[in-house]
Design an enzyme around this catalytic site. Structure first.
Site, PDB file in Angstrom:
ATOM      1  N   GLU A 137      -1.331  -2.682  -9.892  1.00 47.71           N
ATOM      2  CA  GLU A 137      -1.260  -3.754  -8.888  1.00 47.71           C
ATOM      3  C   GLU A 137      -0.029  -4.643  -9.068  1.00 47.71           C
ATOM      4  OE1 GLU A 137      -2.702  -3.460  -6.405  1.00 47.71           O
ATOM      5  OE2 GLU A 137      -4.514  -2.332  -6.828  1.00 47.71           O
ATOM      6  N   GLU A 148       0.834  -1.210   0.000  1.00 44.34           N
ATOM      7  CA  GLU A 148       0.000   0.000   0.000  1.00 44.34           C
ATOM      8  C   GLU A 148       0.865   1.255   0.000  1.00 44.34           C
ATOM      9  OE1 GLU A 148      -2.921  -0.694  -0.721  1.00 44.34           O
ATOM     10  OE2 GLU A 148      -2.819  -2.820  -0.185  1.00 44.34           O
ATOM     11  N   HIS A 187       2.112   2.074  -3.360  1.00 43.27           N
ATOM     12  CA  HIS A 187       1.080   2.744  -4.158  1.00 43.27           C
ATOM     13  C   HIS A 187       1.075   4.261  -3.950  1.00 43.27           C
ATOM     14  CE1 HIS A 187      -1.199  -0.318  -6.206  1.00 43.27           C
ATOM     15  NE2 HIS A 187      -1.620  -0.934  -5.126  1.00 43.27           N
TER      16      HIS A 187
HETATM   17 ZN   LIG Z   1      -2.619  -2.715  -4.651  1.00 43.07          ZN
END
Ligand SMILES: [Zn+2]
Length: 852
Positions: A326, A304, A307
């Site tokens: 992803e 996370e 990201h």
């Molecule tokens: Zn992700």
């Protein structure tokens, strides 16, 4: 774009939302008000934006200093849009829209929703939280809910003054708002996509902030769990620094909160500055957790936080790019976890995740990693093993082929160029190409735009080299077209061999085949996936496989893993027998790597399901002979100096001895460990507790079920809860498993967990058909209660069903009960189920004779 009914017109674009939301937790509703600063690009009398399940009470526009002009609002539930119609055309230029609206706090874990927990004094408490990705921000406020419509958000939450209120940016002020309420104002965010907006309001507490080079980091959680939050703080600080360094760029948010949400449909969500998690992925007691339980916390936090740069700062233009978002975050998660705990050998362990991607990608019903996305349901269908695990495998293959430093330099170039903006996936290939001079786009696109992957066949060629040939790998070998030009990949093959000191050679296998001179005379062994980073399988012809198995000591753990994994895939496709596989893994007597053993035990476990009577006895004897010496060497108890992987291996082999080798002493030992766990968990090595639970559940009766389900209800931390749930799915006793099935719909299991409990129950070794029948019987209840994204995952349990009649019933049922948001996954689960059926039918007769 313009002919897609789900895409908004762009004659008006937003740049800023001033948004106030006032949730009413008791009534499960909210009221909102927003001013959206827009630019009218083309004069228009209509403004179209997204909204669904929202009542818009008032909408107007203001041009410059003029009077507000009221709009007529119409809502279209099908396309999830609101149209604001004005009496006159709005001229090009700046304008601001003002809207007042109302909505509901739903219990479906999407949009702005309710989550509950029971506090220490037994009182139920409610929070309001959000999950916007992919397209649910429109349930919380009318907006341009598409990833390239980036805007600044200035948020105010009006909440009871005793509740915690969190949003994407730091709090900058609070004023009384009457009736015991307070208006909490948050700083402006960076320009960002609507799917990354987050609000959390509720009876939660925050740890003291940790200063990470000027950015405050906190963990926010239900009260009483402070002791479970410290590990996440340590990991979060590490990851934030790690990525700042890796990307060569500061974190763009002003603070970072990691928020544990009691009800959460996904694993975690990378909202800018306000990452939300299901509890077990952020709250953990390191003293009581297994390595796997700790590792997944590190993985997910790292994922996370990666990201925050890749996804949040630079974002895909449209949902077809979600896979790269992803895949890359998954890749970065591995590199960060590997740096955090090098002894965990994260990239070796990644082999198991890659195997799961191979498994689905070996089906005719697989899909290209990137494909056109039209509707929101198409985007929801992208969150699967092909996006995450195959995507990350392809990124890893590229990174290793290009070299880690050159790869990182290319990513830095891409980030610097596109920060705060949106990209197509080809922008990344172009940046890597510019940095490295390699044909990155050609290589990458051959892996991304076609489903499946190649098998590379290696044969000795004239004694001084090898021929490499590619052909699509498939479980069902019936398709004569495979190997055609249309199904070729640019395969970055890396070859190492025993002839000349083991130096690796790289060759790009672009066509059907190529020759590679090796030098140094006849090679004793050749490894055609050296480093084992390639997303392809290898088939060795002639004596080459034997040569490799004779020289396992020359291979790295991941290379040895890959040999086993390729062999099991060959069992599934029918090119070798289950008995051949047992013979192959018997060459691994000197193996000491955890991941390799996990793959061996996994394969043997699947063969064990096919073996009955004499075949089962023969298999048990051979498994006992294989693992016995390793178990003796490891000893029964943890030893000072054991690393985490060694301790985990000891537990894994205890479980294998009890369940796959018929070892009565191992069963006794597991029983004693379980008693110790139930009496006083902290006194026990967690890496032994977890396998002991699974063994005793598998072999236990209703009385054991009673004890474990009671313990589940009282579990003191999320890891215990998860472990006990998994154990409850393993009962081979039909009556006990029946109780697990009832429990799944009882309310004692959260709707975020129940689908996975049922998935495991359908995959139960002996009671899969009964579990499936239960699911089918209760489908309407299941469909109503569980999060929409979990239904196809629940159904994935059918991949383990091996009985033809049951499989036929499952197919008929799923035809009558489609899952629109998981249509493609369901097709894959069905095809994979037939692979299991075919394996069982093929092996049933011959296993007994060939194993004895
Ligand atoms: Zn992700």
């Amino acid at each position: 774009m313009s002919d897609n009914p789900y895409r908004l017109p762009r004659h008006v674009v937003p740049s800023r939302y001033d948004l106030t939301l006032a949730p009413d937790l008791d009534a499960a509703t909210f009221a909102g008000e927003e001013t959206i600063t827009v630019e009218v690009v083309t004069p228009t009398a209509e403004v179209v934006l997204n909204a669904v399940e929202i009542e818009i009470d008032e909408a107007s526009v203001r041009l410059g200093d003029g009077e507000p002009l009221a709009a007529t609002v119409t809502l279209d539930a099908e396309t999830e849009r609101a149209t604001l119609a004005f009496p006159d055309e709005l001229p090009a230029g700046p304008a601001s829209l003002h809207l007042r609206f109302r909505g509901i706090l739903n219990d479906k874990l999407v949009g702005f929703y309710r989550s509950t927990y029971t506090d220490d004094s037994g009182v139920p408490r409610v929070l309001a939280t959000s999950q916007m990705e992919a397209t649910d921000a429109r349930r919380a406020f009318p907006c341009w809910d598409e990833p390239d419509a980036k805007a600044v958000f200035g948020v105010t939450l009006v909440v009871p003054d005793d509740l915690q209120a969190i949003a994407n940016a730091g709090e900058i002020g609070r004023e009384p708002a009457g009736e015991g309420k307070v208006a909490v104002r948050f700083a402006d965010t960076m320009p960002m996509s609507t799917y990354l907006v987050a609000f959390v309001v509720g009876p939660l507490v925050a740890t003291d902030p940790v200063d990470v080079d000027g950015k405050p980091l906190r963990v926010v959680h239900p009260p009483g769990k402070e002791h479970l939050a410290q590990f996440a703080l340590e990991v979060g600080a590490f990851a934030l620094r790690y990525f700042t360094d890796w990307f060569g760029m500061a974190y763009a948010g002003d603070k970072l909160d990691l928020v544990a949400i009691p009800d959460f449909a996904f694993g975690a969500m990378e909202n800018v500055g306000c990452v939300t998690f299901r509890e077990r992925l952020v709250l953990v007691d390191p003293a009581l957790a297994t390595q796997a339980e700790l590792q997944v916390v590190v993985d997910v936090i790292a994922h996370e936080i990666a990201h925050m740069w890749f996804g949040d700062l630079v974002t895909m233009k449209w949902w077809n790019g979600i896979w790269l978002n992803e895949a890359f975050a998954t890749f970065m998660e591995m590199t960060c976890t590997d740096a955090f705990r090098p002894e965990w050998q994260r990239w070796v362990d990644f082999g198991l995740a890659r195997s799961a991607a191979f498994d689905t990608d070996s089906l005719a019903s697989t899909r290209p990693v990137e494909y056109p996305v039209v509707s929101p349901a198409d985007a929801d269908g992208m969150f699967d093993v092909l996006t995450y695990e195959k995507g990350a495998s392809v990124v890893r293959m590229l990174e290793q082929y290009l070299g880690a430093d050159r790869f990182r330099a290319g990513i830095r170039r891409y980030m610097a160029r596109h920060q705060y903006g949106n990209t197509e996936t080809s922008d990344l290939w172009d940046a890597l190409e510019a940095e490295t001079g390699e044909p990155v786009r050609r290589i990458a696109e051959s892996w991304i735009f076609q489903g499946g992957f190649p098998e590379v066949t290696v044969s000795v060629n004239g004694g001084s080299g090898v021929t490499l040939a590619q052909r699509r790998f498939a479980f069902d070998d019936g398709d004569g077209d495979r190997g055609a030009e249309a199904e070729r990949w640019s395969v970055p093959v890396v070859v190492r061999h025993g002839g000349d000191g083991g130096e690796a050679r790289r060759v790009l296998l672009d066509g059907a085949s190529t020759s590679l001179p090796l030098g140094g005379g006849t090679p004793g062994w050749v490894n055609a996936n050296a480093g084992a980073h390639g997303f392809y399988r290898v088939r060795y012809t002639g004596a080459l496989l034997d040569g490799l198995l004779d020289n396992l000591g020359e291979l790295s753990p991941l290379e040895r893993y890959t040999v086993v994994d390729d062999a099991f895939a060959a069992v599934l496709s029918g090119s070798i027998t289950a008995a051949d596989f047992v013979g192959l893994v018997e060459r691994y007597g000197d193996e000491r790597d955890l991941s390799v053993w996990e793959r061996i035990v996994g394969g043997l476990g699947q063969i064990d399901r096919l073996a009955a009577g004499d075949a089962a006895t023969a298999l048990h004897t051979r498994v006992a002979a294989l693992i016995g010496p390793v178990r003796v060497e490891l000893g029964a108890e943890a030893r000072p100096g054991d690393d985490d992987r060694t301790r985990t291996l000891r537990g894994l082999l205890l479980q294998a001895a009890a369940l796959l080798a018929g070892d009565e002493a191992a069963v006794q030992r597991a029983g004693a460990l379980l008693e110790q766990f139930l009496a006083h968990a902290p006194s026990l090595d967690p890496s032994l507790a977890s396998p002991a639970l699974l063994v005793m559940a598998a072999l236990g009766d209703v009385a054991m079920h009673e004890r474990l389900s009671e313990r589940f209800r009282a579990a003191g931390n999320p890891q215990d809860r998860e472990r006990l749930l998994l154990a409850l799915s393993r009962f081979r006793d039909p009556e006990a498993l029946g109780r697990t099935l009832s429990l799944s719909l009882s309310g004692d299991v959260r709707t975020q967990d129940a689908p996975y409990l049922l998935r495991e129950a359908i995959a139960n070794r002996d009671n899969g058909p009964a579990a499936w029948a239960f699911v089918a019987e209760n489908w309407s209840d299941i469909e109503k209660r569980f999060p929409a994204n979990s239904l196809a995952r629940l159904v994935s349990g059918i991949r383990s069903l091996s009985d033809r009649a049951v499989a036929e019933q499952a197919v008929a049922f799923l035809a009558d009960h489609p899952i629109p948001q998981g249509e493609m996954q369901v097709r894959q689960h069905i095809e994979r189920m037939w692979v299991t059926v075919a394996l069982a039918e093929r092996e049933a007769a011959r296993l007994a004779s060939s194993l004895a």
